[in-house]
Design an enzyme around this catalytic site. Structure first.
Site, PDB file in Angstrom:
ATOM      1  CE  LYS A  21     -23.215  19.666  38.957  1.00  0.00           C
ATOM      2  NZ  LYS A  21     -21.904  19.279  39.469  1.00  0.00           N
ATOM      3  N   GLY A  50     -12.888   7.800  32.451  1.00  0.00           N
ATOM      4  CA  GLY A  50     -13.903   8.425  31.606  1.00  0.00           C
ATOM      5  C   GLY A  50     -13.755   9.935  31.628  1.00  0.00           C
ATOM      6  CD  GLU A  55     -22.432  19.187  35.784  1.00  0.00           C
ATOM      7  OE1 GLU A  55     -21.880  20.306  35.896  1.00  0.00           O
ATOM      8  OE2 GLU A  55     -21.953  18.146  36.255  1.00  0.00           O
ATOM      9  CE1 TYR A  62     -24.375  19.669  42.448  1.00  0.00           C
ATOM     10  CE2 TYR A  62     -23.124  19.222  44.443  1.00  0.00           C
ATOM     11  CZ  TYR A  62     -23.174  19.355  43.066  1.00  0.00           C
ATOM     12  OH  TYR A  62     -22.033  19.187  42.330  1.00  0.00           O
ATOM     13  CG  ASP A 116     -19.409  16.217  34.560  1.00  0.00           C
ATOM     14  OD1 ASP A 116     -19.725  15.865  35.699  1.00  0.00           O
ATOM     15  OD2 ASP A 116     -20.217  16.748  33.762  1.00  0.00           O
TER      16      ASP A 116
HETATM   17  N1  LIG Z   1     -17.079  14.135  42.868  1.00  0.00           N
HETATM   18  C1  LIG Z   1     -17.162  14.833  41.765  1.00  0.00           C
HETATM   19  O1  LIG Z   1     -17.034  16.041  41.752  1.00  0.00           O
HETATM   20  C2  LIG Z   1     -17.434  14.130  40.478  1.00  0.00           C
HETATM   21  C3  LIG Z   1     -17.319  14.836  39.282  1.00  0.00           C
HETATM   22  C4  LIG Z   1     -17.575  14.193  38.079  1.00  0.00           C
HETATM   23  C5  LIG Z   1     -17.935  12.864  38.096  1.00  0.00           C
HETATM   24  N2  LIG Z   1     -18.055  12.214  39.287  1.00  0.00           N
HETATM   25  C6  LIG Z   1     -18.484  10.823  39.338  1.00  0.00           C
HETATM   26  O2  LIG Z   1     -17.599  10.002  38.621  1.00  0.00           O
HETATM   27  C7  LIG Z   1     -18.313   8.949  38.007  1.00  0.00           C
HETATM   28  C8  LIG Z   1     -17.967   8.911  36.530  1.00  0.00           C
HETATM   29  O3  LIG Z   1     -18.445  10.067  35.897  1.00  0.00           O
HETATM   30  P1  LIG Z   1     -17.977  10.412  34.416  1.00  0.00           P
HETATM   31  O4  LIG Z   1     -18.684  11.640  34.025  1.00  0.00           O
HETATM   32  O5  LIG Z   1     -16.501  10.369  34.310  1.00  0.00           O
HETATM   33  O6  LIG Z   1     -18.610   9.165  33.623  1.00  0.00           O
HETATM   34  P2  LIG Z   1     -18.004   8.399  32.379  1.00  0.00           P
HETATM   35  O7  LIG Z   1     -19.037   7.476  31.906  1.00  0.00           O
HETATM   36  O8  LIG Z   1     -17.415   9.352  31.416  1.00  0.00           O
HETATM   37  O9  LIG Z   1     -16.789   7.562  33.017  1.00  0.00           O
HETATM   38  C9  LIG Z   1     -16.934   6.399  33.775  1.00  0.00           C
HETATM   39  C10 LIG Z   1     -15.795   5.478  33.393  1.00  0.00           C
HETATM   40  O10 LIG Z   1     -15.795   4.368  34.265  1.00  0.00           O
HETATM   41  C11 LIG Z   1     -15.538   3.228  33.483  1.00  0.00           C
HETATM   42  N3  LIG Z   1     -15.975   2.009  34.139  1.00  0.00           N
HETATM   43  C12 LIG Z   1     -17.210   1.473  34.166  1.00  0.00           C
HETATM   44  N4  LIG Z   1     -17.177   0.282  34.807  1.00  0.00           N
HETATM   45  C13 LIG Z   1     -15.902   0.082  35.191  1.00  0.00           C
HETATM   46  C14 LIG Z   1     -15.243  -0.972  35.879  1.00  0.00           C
HETATM   47  N5  LIG Z   1     -15.908  -2.054  36.297  1.00  0.00           N
HETATM   48  N6  LIG Z   1     -13.929  -0.836  36.113  1.00  0.00           N
HETATM   49  C15 LIG Z   1     -13.248   0.245  35.688  1.00  0.00           C
HETATM   50  N7  LIG Z   1     -13.815   1.270  35.021  1.00  0.00           N
HETATM   51  C16 LIG Z   1     -15.128   1.187  34.772  1.00  0.00           C
HETATM   52  C17 LIG Z   1     -16.287   3.507  32.178  1.00  0.00           C
HETATM   53  O11 LIG Z   1     -15.837   2.661  31.110  1.00  0.00           O
HETATM   54  C18 LIG Z   1     -15.958   4.968  31.960  1.00  0.00           C
HETATM   55  O12 LIG Z   1     -14.762   5.150  31.229  1.00  0.00           O
HETATM   56  C19 LIG Z   1     -19.786   9.221  38.300  1.00  0.00           C
HETATM   57  O13 LIG Z   1     -20.236   8.397  39.352  1.00  0.00           O
HETATM   58  C20 LIG Z   1     -19.837  10.646  38.697  1.00  0.00           C
HETATM   59  O14 LIG Z   1     -20.841  10.912  39.631  1.00  0.00           O
HETATM   60  C21 LIG Z   1     -17.817  12.812  40.465  1.00  0.00           C
HETATM   61  O1  LIG Z   2     -22.990  16.537  40.423  1.00  0.00           O
HETATM   62  C1  LIG Z   2     -22.134  16.178  41.246  1.00  0.00           C
HETATM   63  O2  LIG Z   2     -22.401  15.938  42.436  1.00  0.00           O
HETATM   64  C2  LIG Z   2     -20.688  16.119  40.866  1.00  0.00           C
HETATM   65  C3  LIG Z   2     -20.413  15.763  39.478  1.00  0.00           C
HETATM   66  O3  LIG Z   2     -20.631  16.781  38.563  1.00  0.00           O
HETATM   67  C4  LIG Z   2     -20.988  14.456  39.035  1.00  0.00           C
HETATM   68  O4  LIG Z   2     -21.351  14.343  37.856  1.00  0.00           O
HETATM   69  O5  LIG Z   2     -21.023  13.536  39.849  1.00  0.00           O
HETATM   70 MN   LIG Z   3     -21.545  16.178  36.726  1.00  0.00          MN
END
Ligand SMILES: NC(=O)c1ccc[n+]([C@@H]2O[C@H](COP(=O)([O-])OP(=O)(O)OC[C@H]3O[C@@H](n4cnc5c(N)ncnc54)[C@H](O)[C@@H]3O)[C@@H](O)[C@H]2O)c1
Ligand SMILES: O=C(O)C[C@H](O)C(=O)O
Ligand SMILES: [Mn+2]
Length: 551
Positions: free
Chosen positions: A164, A293, A235, A91, A259
């Protein structure tokens, strides 16, 4: 008569060297395997030795995927015994490397269904062929427009659906024969892939608008027709589609977006864990979400729901949020707001320096948040200055740098501990090692939706839920409370991955109970806990019916 190869090449049936002499006789396998019959435990020992000999995480992953392709029981037996070690390999973060190289490393479709927007008439056939008569209860689908934080990876993104689902089985115990990963190949806007002759997906730009949504709709219709008892998990769809799709189907079928909702759940659970440690109330917190986002707004909505359940009005609750994206703090007159962002904007008149609030540093300096969440995909953006500034205005800053994979994290746990003199309460998206600072060892929770979606999904499937609603999500967020001993110095805000199986089971039971309590189950269920137990699969070899040989 089934041929020996059709059994040995079926990963749901294959036992390899563990086929007994009697089975070999009955199934037409005599002479197709070395003579010595192994036990599953012996096979696992041999496979683990091979795993350990691989020099890099990607090679370890490729080896484990070979095992997965050949023999699901053996793969999951091994994963069961080494879950903490295997999670980052099968993963996140190693799955990101395998996605980037998918087309070049391809050897096996891993029983996924590949749907192409260029062939909408065959959507149902694709799902049917890939399922191959299996009783599918769980589908993870991606169109891979927003893989983790690494962007658009087209058909290569199928690996996230496969990954996943591996976690679902390892954590909650869904039968691996009852799951189906699905790739919707809508094209890709990733020029590197388009220019690559070895890229395995459609070599054209992404389909958008009504034609795209029509394909999604045809997919949902076919999926529900073929697998009426299944849960549909979305996803890594793009920011402009994820919420739209969820809103369209969430009141009709058993479905969720990981997400948005899975991430919202794990973050709220982590915040509740942190507040258990700091002995503060959620009603006294100020939240800055950096990266507004899909995930950022999913998190904000889950916390908003919690504040309302704690007695705040909608307006009062919204006053606790400051959403920051590329533009800086989001105001109601900011250009290019998404639908989800519009619900969490501020008014310029609230600030004397509104026009200066274009950076995270300025927002933190002005707002004095107590909770800072990173879902921005921007590495290193929780700087020492910003974190120290935050820590001067709150005793126990709650800081969750959640962007994945490792190279995109807003900060490391080690730096956050150091910069705040051990005060920060932290969760990170990818696994983080313990941090020892001035004599205390800090355990770092993994703020990854993998802690939540297996239990959530399994509970919904076991209880045959019609839909997932806010009540059940809230119950699930509170389920992990009490699992961590928050009185220990350096305690983590979330339970460790080492306990993934135990707390996924608890989560599934709480989710199933919530479904039954609300009478959202499609069929009568008298005992939710029993329904979860009855559904659970464990990796051990079953007797294969001799009738297989006669098919
Ligand atoms: N830990 C977790 O469980 C988990 C879950 C989901 C997503 N994530 C992580 O979160 C991140 C975003 O995922 P997402 O699905 O929301 O993507 P997304 O593209 O929907 O959202 C990202 C957001 O960040 C903004 N962004 C980009 N550059 C920026 C900057 N310089 N300053 C401020 N904002 C900025 C974008 O405009 C967008 O709105 C990814 O790296 C993903 O791996 C982690
Ligand atoms: O896939 C992951 O590790 C968590 C989350 O769904 C992501 O998009 O970052
Ligand atoms: Mn994801």
């Amino acid at each position: 008569m089934t041929s020996a190869n059709s059994i040995l090449n079926n990963p749901f049936l294959n036992k390899g060297t563990a086929f007994t002499l009697a089975e070999r006789e009955a199934l037409g396998l005599v002479g197709t395997l070395p003579s010595h019959v192994q036990t599953l435990a012996e096979q696992a020992t041999q496979a683990y030795d091979q795993f350990q000999s691989k020099p890099s995480n990607l090679e370890k992953r490729l080896f484990l995927m070979t095992l997965f392709n050949e023999n699901r029981t053996l793969f999951f037996r091994l994963m069961d015994a080494h879950v903490v070690e295997f999670m980052p390999i099968v993963y996140d973060p190693t799955v990101a490397d395998s996605i980037e190289q998918y087309s070049h490393l391809f050897t096996d479709p891993q029983n996924a269904a590949f749907i192409s927007v260029d062939d909408p008439d065959n959507i149902e056939a694709a799902l049917k062929n890939a399922a191959d008569g299996r009783d599918i209860r769980l589908v993870v689908v991606t169109d891979a427009e927003g893989i983790l934080g690494i962007g658009d990876w087209g058909v290569n993104g199928v690996d996230i659906a496969v990954g996943k689902l591996m976690v679902y089985t390892a954590a909650a115990g869904i039968d691996p024969a009852q799951v189906l990963p699905v790739s919707i190949d809508a094209g890709t806007n990733n020029q590197t892939l388009l220019d690559d002759p070895l890229y395995l997906g459609n070599h054209h730009q992404r389909l958008t608008g009504d034609r795209y949504y029509d394909v999604i709709d045809q997919f949902v219709t076919a999926e529900q027709k073929l697998f009426p008892e299944s849960l549909l998990h979305w996803e890594d769809f793009g920011r402009s589609n994820a919420q739209v799709i969820l809103d369209k189907y969430k009141d009709q079928i058993a479905t969720f977006n990981d997400d948005i909702q899975g991430t919202g759940m794990v973050v709220l659970a982590g915040i509740l864990g942190a507040l258990n440690i700091s002995k503060e109330s959620i009603k006294d917190q100020k939240f800055v979400t950096f990266g507004a986002g899909t995930a950022g707004m999913g998190i904000a909505n889950q916390i908003l729901d919690e504040l309302k359940r704690a007695g705040l009005s909608e307006d009062e609750a919204r006053q606790h949020f400051y959403a920051v994206d590329k533009q800086g703090l989001l105001f109601n007159d900011s250009p290019d707001l998404t639908a989800a962002q519009k619900d969490f904007t501020r008014d310029r008149s609230e600030f004397s320096n509104a026009d200066d609030l274009t950076t995270l540093a300025a927002v933190v300096k002005t707002v004095h948040p107590t909770v800072l969440i990173g879902t921005s995909t921007q590495p290193g953006t929780f700087t020492e200055d910003i974190v120290k500034d935050m820590a001067t205005h709150t005793d126990r800053p709650i800081i969750f740098p959640l962007s994945n994979p490792t190279k995109l994290a807003e900060a490391t746990a080690e730096d956050l501990i150091k910069w705040t003199d051990g005060k920060a309460l932290i969760a990170t998206g990818i696994p983080a090692s313990d941090v020892t600072y001035q004599g205390t060892t800090y355990h770092i929770g993994q703020g990854n939706n993998a802690l939540m979606y297996p239990g959530l999904g399994f509970g919904l499937i076991a209880s045959k839920a019609k839909v997932l609603n806010g009540e059940t999500l809230s119950a699930a967020c509170h389920a992990l409370g009490g699992i961590v001993d928050t009185t220990q110095p350096g305690a983590a805000v979330l339970p460790p991955v080492a306990q993934l199986t135990a707390f996924s089971q608890k989560l599934a039971e709480i989710v199933a109970q919530s479904v039954v309590d609300q009478q959202l189950n499609k069929e009568p269920i008298t005992d939710a806990k029993q329904a979860v137990a009855a559904m659970k699969w464990t990796p051990s070899y079953q007797d294969l019916p001799a009738s297989l040989a006669l098919n």
